[in-house]
Design an enzyme around this catalytic site. Structure first.
Site, PDB file in Angstrom:
ATOM      1  NE  ARG A  48      -2.464   0.784   3.632  1.00 46.38           N
ATOM      2  CZ  ARG A  48      -2.073   1.781   4.447  1.00 46.38           C
ATOM      3  NH1 ARG A  48      -2.134   3.036   4.037  1.00 46.38           N
ATOM      4  NH2 ARG A  48      -1.625   1.518   5.654  1.00 46.38           N
ATOM      5  CE1 TYR A 102     -14.522   7.079 -18.730  1.00 51.83           C
ATOM      6  CE2 TYR A 102     -13.407   7.666 -16.694  1.00 51.83           C
ATOM      7  CZ  TYR A 102     -14.114   6.763 -17.446  1.00 51.83           C
ATOM      8  OH  TYR A 102     -14.419   5.527 -16.920  1.00 51.83           O
ATOM      9  CG  ASP A 174      -7.434  11.140 -18.694  1.00 48.43           C
ATOM     10  OD1 ASP A 174      -6.565  10.421 -19.222  1.00 48.43           O
ATOM     11  OD2 ASP A 174      -8.574  10.730 -18.404  1.00 48.43           O
TER      12      ASP A 174
END
Length: 389
Positions: A48, A102, A174
């Site tokens: 993690r 998006y 993005d």
């Protein structure tokens, strides 16, 4: 940052590879452990914390490809996007989003940000002036997507980056549709680059992952949020992603070529009402795309004429898959109104220009004549059947 003179295929294949010191294998070894020693070690590793051997190695490859200082791998594109946004935003802040966006990012903005006391504005268009007009005194982030999903609009990265720097605002982009093979936003002044690595980086429709790349300073900030949100990726999938990226430049080059030729064919097809592809000279931002892209990408979208039922057209395809996601070796089509942008209201889709007749087309590596043949037979079959009243 300065980069070596290595070519794209060399970077894709070799950069960040782990050496198999035990057996001298040609590929990176896979370290599956979720538990590492904490005594007498230089680094305390934990999945993690994004610092297992395979995670670190792949991060180096991705940073090199995006001309960044460092990069991190996430469990999905949305994990990467949401973590990066929340790393730079807090209660009382404002973020500017590009209008053409998006659907998943749009949904995150409208359903989540207000819970944290963060306000947002969508631009009216995607020119630099559209961003400037909605900046507020508390704007901390400008969020871009170019080429956009699914309309393939092109935003002036350098222009928006310069505007943001003048006002002390972070820029996030993005870069999924372009991939690092076709476009490197950091070279144009963008601060943080994100990808759905599920797409061109994975490239085989069998991996779900995300990427964030930036400077070490920015990534330290993102890291502190990332370890709390827990969007890390399993090392096996990291290893698979590293394997897939080795062929990314080759795949994307073939997809670029197919998409440009397909776009030209669709323009000439009498059953097609409109085609969106930045490689076409008729695209409104074609010259801008030429100035900031090395290739125009493997994605396009088109509108079928009103007498052709889109759902029937999809059902009649035999080679091209009516399938979710994009950027695999196989060609796929979707209806954005029913999939990627289904979470948006019909009114918001209409505002963006996403019609029910719009088809998003992800070009694979098949022979072009086979793809054209499939489109023509699907249109012919659809037209031959009387639609129900």
């Amino acid at each position: 940052m300065s980069q070596t003179k290595k070519g794209l295929n060399t970077l894709c294949t070799h950069e960040g590879a782990l050496e198999d010191t035990l057996f001298k294998g040609a590929t990176s070894p896979l370290y599956m452990s979720s538990s590492y020693a904490f005594e007498d070690v230089d680094l305390k590793r934990y999945p993690r914390y994004f610092n297992t051997p395979n995670q670190e190695a792949l991060g180096k490859k991705l940073a090199a490809l995006e001309h960044a200082e460092t990069a991190m791998i996430f469990g999905s594109g949305m994990a990467a996007i949401s973590t990066a946004l929340m790393a730079f935003l807090k209660a009382g802040d404002h973020v500017v989003f590009q209008q053409t966006l998006y659907g998943g990012t749009y949904n995150f903005a409208v359903t989540q940000l207000e819970k944290y006391g963060i306000t947002y504005t969508f631009t009216e268009g995607w020119d630099v002036v559209d961003f400037e007009e909605v900046i507020q005194s508390n704007t901390k982030v400008i969020y871009l997507e170019t080429p956009s999903n699914p309309l393939l609009t092109i935003t002036d990265m350098k222009g928006v980056a310069n505007l943001a720097k003048e006002k002390g605002i972070f820029t996030l982009i993005d870069n999924t549709f372009a991939s690092p093979i076709n476009q490197n936003p950091i070279d144009f002044g963008i601060d943080v680059v994100m990808h759905s690595a599920t797409k061109y980086m994975g490239g085989h429709s069998d991996i779900c992952a995300g990427v964030v790349a930036s400077s070490k300073e920015n990534m330290d900030r993102i890291y502190q949020t990332a370890i709390c949100f827990g969007g890390s990726l399993s090392d096996y999938t990291v290893w698979l992603l590293e394997r897939s990226i080795k062929t990314m430049a080759l795949r994307v080059k073939a997809q670029n070529e197919n998409a440009l030729l397909m776009a030209k064919y669709l323009v000439s097809n009498p059953d097609v009402a409109a085609v969106n592809y930045p490689g076409l000279e008729t695209h409104p931002e074609h010259e801008l795309a030429k100035s900031q892209m090395k290739g125009f990408g493997g994605m396009l979208s088109f509108e079928l004429k009103s007498e052709i039922d889109v759902s029937h057209f999809f059902r009649n395809l035999r080679l091209i898959k009516p399938s979710m996601s994009l950027a695999g070796l196989e060609s796929t089509m979707i209806s954005p109104a029913k999939t990627s942008h289904a979470l948006m209201s019909p009114e918001d889709r209409e505002k963006q220009g996403i019609k029910d007749s719009l088809v998003r087309f992800s070009l694979g590596i098949e022979e072009l004549e086979d793809l054209i043949g499939d489109i023509e037979q699907a249109i012919s079959e659809t037209k031959s059947v009387s639609l129900p009243v």
